[in-house]
Design a protein around this motif. Structure first.
Motif, PDB file in Angstrom:
ATOM      1  N   THR A   1       0.797  -1.099  -0.025  1.00 45.93           N
ATOM      2  CA  THR A   1      -0.124  -0.179  -0.125  1.00 45.93           C
ATOM      3  C   THR A   1       0.956   1.406   0.060  1.00 45.93           C
ATOM      4  OG1 THR A   1      -0.200   0.069   2.582  1.00 45.93           O
ATOM      5  CG2 THR A   1      -1.897  -1.231   1.070  1.00 45.93           C
ATOM      6  N   ILE A   2       0.246   2.314  -0.543  1.00 47.32           N
ATOM      7  CA  ILE A   2       0.973   3.493  -0.787  1.00 47.32           C
ATOM      8  C   ILE A   2       0.098   4.605   0.035  1.00 47.32           C
ATOM      9  CG2 ILE A   2       2.307   3.061  -2.626  1.00 47.32           C
ATOM     10  CD1 ILE A   2       0.466   4.889  -4.221  1.00 47.32           C
ATOM     11  N   GLU A   3       0.931   5.768   0.219  1.00 42.38           N
ATOM     12  CA  GLU A   3       0.008   6.917   1.027  1.00 42.38           C
ATOM     13  C   GLU A   3      -0.378   7.627  -0.123  1.00 42.38           C
ATOM     14  OE1 GLU A   3      -0.620   7.056   4.146  1.00 42.38           O
ATOM     15  OE2 GLU A   3       0.839   5.141   4.578  1.00 42.38           O
ATOM     16  N   TRP A   4      -1.629   8.484   0.079  1.00 40.36           N
ATOM     17  CA  TRP A   4      -1.970   9.620  -0.576  1.00 40.36           C
ATOM     18  C   TRP A   4      -0.929  10.363  -1.252  1.00 40.36           C
ATOM     19  CZ3 TRP A   4      -5.459   9.776  -4.242  1.00 40.36           C
ATOM     20  CH2 TRP A   4      -5.948  10.870  -4.785  1.00 40.36           C
ATOM     21  N   THR A   5      -0.285  10.880  -0.412  1.00 46.98           N
ATOM     22  CA  THR A   5       1.198  11.867  -0.735  1.00 46.98           C
ATOM     23  C   THR A   5       2.011  11.078  -1.875  1.00 46.98           C
ATOM     24  OG1 THR A   5       2.174  10.940   1.298  1.00 46.98           O
ATOM     25  CG2 THR A   5       0.884  13.102   1.317  1.00 46.98           C
TER      26      THR A   5
END
Length: 113
Positions: free
Chosen positions: A6-10
């Motif tokens: 998973t990645i962050e929105w940023t």
């Protein structure tokens, strides 16, 4: 359990995915695999060029005038004698790469939301 990281929105916000119109397509005989050289107008970001291994599914005349989606904030990459300035996005299939396009016209340089 899911194998996807998973990645962050940023993280997503840092990727500059933009629409651009293909202006010109040329042969790229020096490429190791069949490829085109493309010049794409990204509006306020200017005209950028790339090499793309999409010859299996697209003739040059199929691409000129089409709006595509490109990642325009990767560093330039030397591909043989050609300097690639953006990544043309697409989907690998058994027949070749299907280019990611926009469903209806948007201004060149519009960022994917």
């Amino acid at each position: 359990m899911n194998d996807l990281d998973t990645i962050e929105w940023t993280d997503f916000q840092r990727v500059l995915l933009c629409a651009g119109t293909v202006l010109k397509v040329e042969e790229f005989p020096q490429a190791r695999k069949p490829a085109w050289k493309l010049w794409v107008d990204f509006g306020p970001y200017g005209v950028k060029k790339t090499s793309a291994q999409v010859k299996a599914l697209y003739a040059a005349e199929d691409l000129v005038g089409r709006q595509i989606v490109g990642v325009i904030n990767f560093p330039p990459k030397q591909v043989g004698p050609f300097l690639s300035e953006f990544l043309l996005t697409g989907f690998h299939t058994d027949e070749g790469v299907v280019v990611a396009t926009v469903e209806r016209p948007v201004p060149d340089g519009t960022r994917m939301a």
